[in-house]
Design a protein around this motif. Sequence first.
Motif, PDB file in Angstrom:
ATOM      1  N   VAL A 130       0.847  -1.176  -0.077  1.00 58.24           N
ATOM      2  CA  VAL A 130      -0.069   0.050  -0.152  1.00 58.24           C
ATOM      3  C   VAL A 130       0.837   1.366   0.009  1.00 58.24           C
ATOM      4  N   VAL A 131       1.812   1.358   0.871  1.00 59.26           N
ATOM      5  CA  VAL A 131       2.759   2.245   0.915  1.00 59.26           C
ATOM      6  C   VAL A 131       3.510   2.733  -0.426  1.00 59.26           C
ATOM      7  N   ALA A 132       4.125   1.474  -1.189  1.00 63.75           N
ATOM      8  CA  ALA A 132       4.691   1.535  -2.330  1.00 63.75           C
ATOM      9  C   ALA A 132       3.940   2.160  -3.295  1.00 63.75           C
ATOM     10  N   GLU A 133       2.599   1.878  -3.398  1.00 64.54           N
ATOM     11  CA  GLU A 133       1.667   2.358  -4.399  1.00 64.54           C
ATOM     12  C   GLU A 133       1.445   3.787  -4.371  1.00 64.54           C
ATOM     13  N   LEU A 134       1.336   4.252  -2.776  1.00 69.69           N
ATOM     14  CA  LEU A 134       1.305   5.653  -2.520  1.00 69.69           C
ATOM     15  C   LEU A 134       2.406   6.377  -3.067  1.00 69.69           C
ATOM     16  N   ALA A 135       3.681   5.801  -2.816  1.00 68.12           N
ATOM     17  CA  ALA A 135       5.004   6.556  -3.232  1.00 68.12           C
ATOM     18  C   ALA A 135       5.086   6.682  -4.814  1.00 68.12           C
ATOM     19  N   LEU A 136       4.596   5.630  -5.598  1.00 73.18           N
ATOM     20  CA  LEU A 136       4.752   5.649  -6.931  1.00 73.18           C
ATOM     21  C   LEU A 136       3.711   6.772  -7.645  1.00 73.18           C
ATOM     22  N   TRP A 137       2.616   7.330  -6.906  1.00 74.79           N
ATOM     23  CA  TRP A 137       1.798   8.374  -7.623  1.00 74.79           C
ATOM     24  C   TRP A 137       1.778   9.893  -6.496  1.00 74.79           C
ATOM     25  N   ALA A 138       2.611   9.669  -5.545  1.00 74.43           N
ATOM     26  CA  ALA A 138       2.506  10.762  -4.657  1.00 74.43           C
ATOM     27  C   ALA A 138       3.052  12.192  -5.213  1.00 74.43           C
ATOM     28  N   THR A 139       2.391  13.111  -4.454  1.00 69.38           N
ATOM     29  CA  THR A 139       2.940  14.424  -4.926  1.00 69.38           C
ATOM     30  C   THR A 139       4.400  14.761  -4.489  1.00 69.38           C
ATOM     31  N   PRO A 140       4.934  15.639  -4.804  1.00 70.00           N
ATOM     32  CA  PRO A 140       6.574  15.986  -4.503  1.00 70.00           C
ATOM     33  C   PRO A 140       6.889  15.963  -3.049  1.00 70.00           C
ATOM     34  N   GLU A 141       5.976  16.636  -2.329  1.00 65.25           N
ATOM     35  CA  GLU A 141       6.222  16.681  -0.795  1.00 65.25           C
ATOM     36  C   GLU A 141       5.909  15.276  -0.199  1.00 65.25           C
ATOM     37  N   VAL A 142       5.022  14.549  -0.452  1.00 67.76           N
ATOM     38  CA  VAL A 142       4.782  13.208   0.110  1.00 67.76           C
ATOM     39  C   VAL A 142       5.961  12.138  -0.395  1.00 67.76           C
ATOM     40  N   ALA A 143       6.189  12.331  -1.631  1.00 66.98           N
ATOM     41  CA  ALA A 143       7.463  11.548  -2.236  1.00 66.98           C
ATOM     42  C   ALA A 143       8.557  11.906  -1.354  1.00 66.98           C
ATOM     43  N   ALA A 144       8.956  12.975  -1.314  1.00 72.34           N
ATOM     44  CA  ALA A 144      10.134  13.181  -0.512  1.00 72.34           C
ATOM     45  C   ALA A 144      10.253  12.740   0.812  1.00 72.34           C
ATOM     46  N   ARG A 145       9.064  12.645   1.648  1.00 78.34           N
ATOM     47  CA  ARG A 145       9.076  12.128   2.885  1.00 78.34           C
ATOM     48  C   ARG A 145       9.063  10.721   2.828  1.00 78.34           C
ATOM     49  N   LEU A 146       8.544   9.908   1.705  1.00 72.43           N
ATOM     50  CA  LEU A 146       8.469   8.349   1.635  1.00 72.43           C
ATOM     51  C   LEU A 146       9.957   8.017   1.219  1.00 72.43           C
ATOM     52  N   ALA A 147      10.540   8.927   0.604  1.00 76.52           N
ATOM     53  CA  ALA A 147      11.969   8.329   0.257  1.00 76.52           C
ATOM     54  C   ALA A 147      12.952   8.076   1.318  1.00 76.52           C
ATOM     55  N   GLU A 148      12.543   8.519   2.634  1.00 76.40           N
ATOM     56  CA  GLU A 148      13.263   8.343   3.614  1.00 76.40           C
ATOM     57  C   GLU A 148      12.358   6.883   4.508  1.00 76.40           C
ATOM     58  N   HIS A 149      11.522   6.370   3.904  1.00 74.68           N
ATOM     59  CA  HIS A 149      11.011   5.313   4.523  1.00 74.68           C
ATOM     60  C   HIS A 149      11.606   4.040   4.701  1.00 74.68           C
TER      61      HIS A 149
END
Length: 508
Positions: A130-149
């Motif tokens: 679920v988190v990976a799917e979110l990361a694939l389509w996320a906005t720049p702000e959310v993608a930046a946060r998930l890059a540290e997952h």
Amino acid sequence: MHHVLHGLAANPSLPTALVDRLIAVADADLAGELAARTDLSRAQARALAAISAEAAVALAYAGHLTAADVHPVTRPTAALALLDKGAGRPEWARMLAADPEVGHREKLAACPGLPADVVDGLAADPDVRVVAELALWATPEVAARLAEHPHAEVRLAVAANEAAPPAVLSRLIGGEGLAPARRCLVCDREVPPFVHDPHCPRLDCDLRAGAACDGSHQSTVRETQLAALQNPATPAEAVLRFADDPSALPRTALAARHDLPAHTARRLADDPVPGVRAALAENPAIDEALIRVLARDEDPDVRRAVAHHPRVPLGVLTGLAGALRIGPALLPRIAAATPAEVAELAVSPRPEVRMFLAARRDLPDGIRDALADDPDAKVVKSVASHPGLSRARLRAMVDRCGAQVAAMVAANPDAPPSLLEEVSRQRPPVRKALRVIARHPRATAAALAACLADDRARPLAAAHPALPPQLVAELLHDGDPQVTEAAAANPSLPRPVMEALVREGGGA
């Protein structure tokens, strides 16, 4: 009867009353066929959605269902389809974010415009998919946060996200400024060190080919680098290190990048792997000097890639024409040729060059007609489907070149019915031409009757509205289910026959 009812469901001439009667007896499969109709009323769409979840999804995407027609508890997948279209309700997203079905949460994570609290909840989901799917389509702000997952699979998804900030993608390439990932899909399931057997016999195993983890999550880290390398948002300076990578995969991806610096392109032109050089040869970023170098490459795939380059010099392209099997497809450089270049190409001594030009469909009438009269059959074949050719010229092309051009002449939108009949009667039959004629809007009953003799053209001809209604009705009893379904979908099928089929299919 199964195939007949499915054909009827797709028949554009099926009266509304008979559509209602089919809906009344429909199972999930038939509901799916009916859901593809474009003339459904709202009541019919709602009835079909009640029969099948799959039909409800299709109807939602097609615009036949609105938020008022869907309940997210009974039809969660249809609700997700509307959310994916931006036509759902925010409260649905909040409810589905807590759905126990992982697949539903995963689908939700790909939907655009989710409320911030839903995004935060999905980012903390206990299932990494679920988190990976979110990361694939996320906005720049959310993608930046998930890059540290902490999970490497999530970072891999960020690396493929073109909305991810360039600085974040650069860090994912080299790992600088990021704490090491703590988990990956491999060590989630196996004790490191572990290398996935490429011939894994376990039926329930879904690890990717080449998956491996020695504690460093090396295969996922490598996939992350490759995903970022292929991402056009990743800065060029972050990926140049891969020009000397021992694997050809990243070098090929690098060679295809449109922001490739000239000095790196020159290095890759000497790469020992032809696939790398071929990727470079099609890259619109390379200059003319490098195009000319690659045009002399010993590998035919590299030279063929040069021929497809949008800025290959015409002299280089014509030099390649006779030495390669490129086919009659319209090459980008030919499509962009100026009127003066078109006139020059039209009188080229190389028939292959004239064939390339003949693939254009915007040629001046005089050049088009001259190519139709060309002595070389491959040139004639390439121009044969060009609109605007006269009936006399089309007939002359078939007379001169016969079976070599018959199918392409039959594909011409201006082909007269009489010529289609003549081509359909050729002996031995030109089977490809029969399949083309069976779809042609100008095909006559006589031409279609000839098409019925060919196994592959028969289902196409059975669906043609010019086929006599009596013959269409007879084909409902054909031994080939494809033919019976096509006949049932034929808009020329008489209404009394449709009514009888619905009665029979409904058991009435």
